[in-house]
Design an enzyme around this catalytic site. Sequence first.
Site, PDB file in Angstrom:
ATOM      1  N   HIS A 120      -6.562  -8.296  16.097  1.00 23.99           N
ATOM      2  CA  HIS A 120      -6.304  -6.837  16.055  1.00 23.99           C
ATOM      3  C   HIS A 120      -6.504  -6.271  14.646  1.00 23.99           C
ATOM      4  O   HIS A 120      -5.922  -5.241  14.311  1.00 23.99           O
ATOM      5  CB  HIS A 120      -4.880  -6.492  16.517  1.00 23.99           C
ATOM      6  CG  HIS A 120      -4.438  -7.205  17.754  1.00 23.99           C
ATOM      7  ND1 HIS A 120      -4.555  -6.642  19.005  1.00 23.99           N
ATOM      8  CD2 HIS A 120      -3.920  -8.448  17.942  1.00 23.99           C
ATOM      9  CE1 HIS A 120      -4.092  -7.499  19.907  1.00 23.99           C
ATOM     10  NE2 HIS A 120      -3.712  -8.617  19.285  1.00 23.99           N
ATOM     11  N   GLU A 123     -24.973  -2.562   6.582  1.00 27.82           N
ATOM     12  CA  GLU A 123     -24.828  -1.390   7.452  1.00 27.82           C
ATOM     13  C   GLU A 123     -26.053  -1.230   8.348  1.00 27.82           C
ATOM     14  O   GLU A 123     -25.951  -0.861   9.519  1.00 27.82           O
ATOM     15  CB  GLU A 123     -24.632  -0.127   6.614  1.00 27.82           C
ATOM     16  CG  GLU A 123     -23.310  -0.111   5.861  1.00 27.82           C
ATOM     17  CD  GLU A 123     -23.304   0.946   4.774  1.00 27.82           C
ATOM     18  OE1 GLU A 123     -23.280   2.145   5.117  1.00 27.82           O
ATOM     19  OE2 GLU A 123     -23.361   0.579   3.590  1.00 27.82           O
ATOM     20  N   LYS A 137     -19.929   3.572  -6.982  1.00 27.17           N
ATOM     21  CA  LYS A 137     -20.247   3.002  -5.670  1.00 27.17           C
ATOM     22  C   LYS A 137     -21.193   1.804  -5.725  1.00 27.17           C
ATOM     23  O   LYS A 137     -22.142   1.776  -6.496  1.00 27.17           O
ATOM     24  CB  LYS A 137     -20.903   4.088  -4.779  1.00 27.17           C
ATOM     25  CG  LYS A 137     -19.956   5.181  -4.350  1.00 27.17           C
ATOM     26  CD  LYS A 137     -18.907   4.713  -3.357  1.00 27.17           C
ATOM     27  CE  LYS A 137     -19.398   4.722  -1.951  1.00 27.17           C
ATOM     28  NZ  LYS A 137     -19.357   5.962  -1.247  1.00 27.17           N
TER      29      LYS A 137
END
Length: 470
Positions: free
Chosen positions: A168, A302, A295
């Site tokens: 989970h 991705e 960043k």
Amino acid sequence: MTAETKKPAAQTENTMWGGRYTTGPAEIMEKINASIDFDKRMYAQDIGGSKAHCRMLMATGIITRADGEKILAGLDQILGEIEAGQFVFKRALEDIHMNVEARLTEIIGPAAGRLHTARSRNDQVALDVRLWVRDAVDRADVQLADLQAALVERAEEYAEAVMPGFTHLQTAQPVTFGHHLMAYVEMIARDRSRFQDARRRMNESPLGAAALAGTSFPIDRDMTAKDLGFDRPMANSLDAVADRDFALDYLAAASILATHLSRLAEEIVIWCSAQFRFVRLSDAFSTGSSIMPQKRNPDAAELVRGKSGRVIGALNTLLIVMKGLPMTYGKDMQEDKEPVFMVRDTLDLCISAMTGMVRDLTADVPSMRASTLPGFATATDLADWLVQSLDIPFREAHHITGSIVKLAETKGCDISELTLAQMHSVEPRITQDVFERLGIDNSVRSRISYGGTAPDQVRAQAKLWKERLS
Ligand code: ARG
């Protein structure tokens, strides 16, 4: 019909089936009908298939040796022309099959017309696509073996690096990063076996089914099947030209693989985030932001995650194309190629990018270890200890542990940081040696069951896989 949509007879270039036609196709007809823009990728399969067919026609005496030799030489010349980028593909000739045959006629003259004896474009295209998909399967297998090798190398390296194992996405029990990576080795192994299953099923030759009913010529289907590396000819001519389930098998295996790659990609994305800091990709696999200097984006991961959409979409596309088709061939089936080609290209890219990332990544071992502490990852170890040392039934041990976790929560510490006295307030039978079980390393080392996360188990699995992969 307007002047723009109709082509005069003089422009009819299709000598393959133009016999009963007086005018050429409308421009839009030619545009929707032609597949040459994409099916030219099957040139090698088309020429290889034609050569096998020609050799069989010669061997059975259906065509003369002299004609056959001319055809074979002409086909070789065409292969050379295509590979040298000199071949002119013509849309008016619809597809790869007719482009090759028309060029053969230019090169060797009327003997070219004998190649299509006892054959139809229906069994020809079924053959070409099958050969193409079989190559794609073989390519995927090689690439996947390399991805497995990369995962195994890194798993060995991180066999002892503890990290939280999740269910989970909540801290569950400590595991090792090596064990986590080895999980993907197993997934990829099943992906490879799915491709192999598909290969085994598809490895029958449709050639010789002709248009749909077989042929009156004394062909030798075993000979062409063997020549092209197939196990046997397909037993039913209607089935041979009508089905594309082999392509669906490929796309289905590809979709499940893409799902696995996407899950690993998703994990890499999460692991690279500042909140997790489990893993770092080098500059070679990171991109920056044009506005936010801090960043480091894991774009390749991705994109592997994102591109899984195309692969699964391609499976859906072909399922939908096929589902309403009455037997046998329908032009709808020309729509099989683009999804299949695109999926091969996508897998090529995604498997390579994933292999690159796996080899590139560095685990932040201290950070992974630190993040196993919050969340009471060793609570199960405490419960197990209560069962093993105090002979308490597991359900009761679970309950006692729950109370100890609650106590630790109110004190703002881990269960391993509670004093024995504090534990006694919940369960007075607990003894000092419980603490030997509660450390994260102890927890991980104790999971020695087959397939468990203990570093020795992970190393043994990695060793086994190294042998299998070499
Ligand atoms: N380009 C066609 C395809 O990909 C080849 C087969 C055409 N057959 C036919 N009977 N029109 O399906």
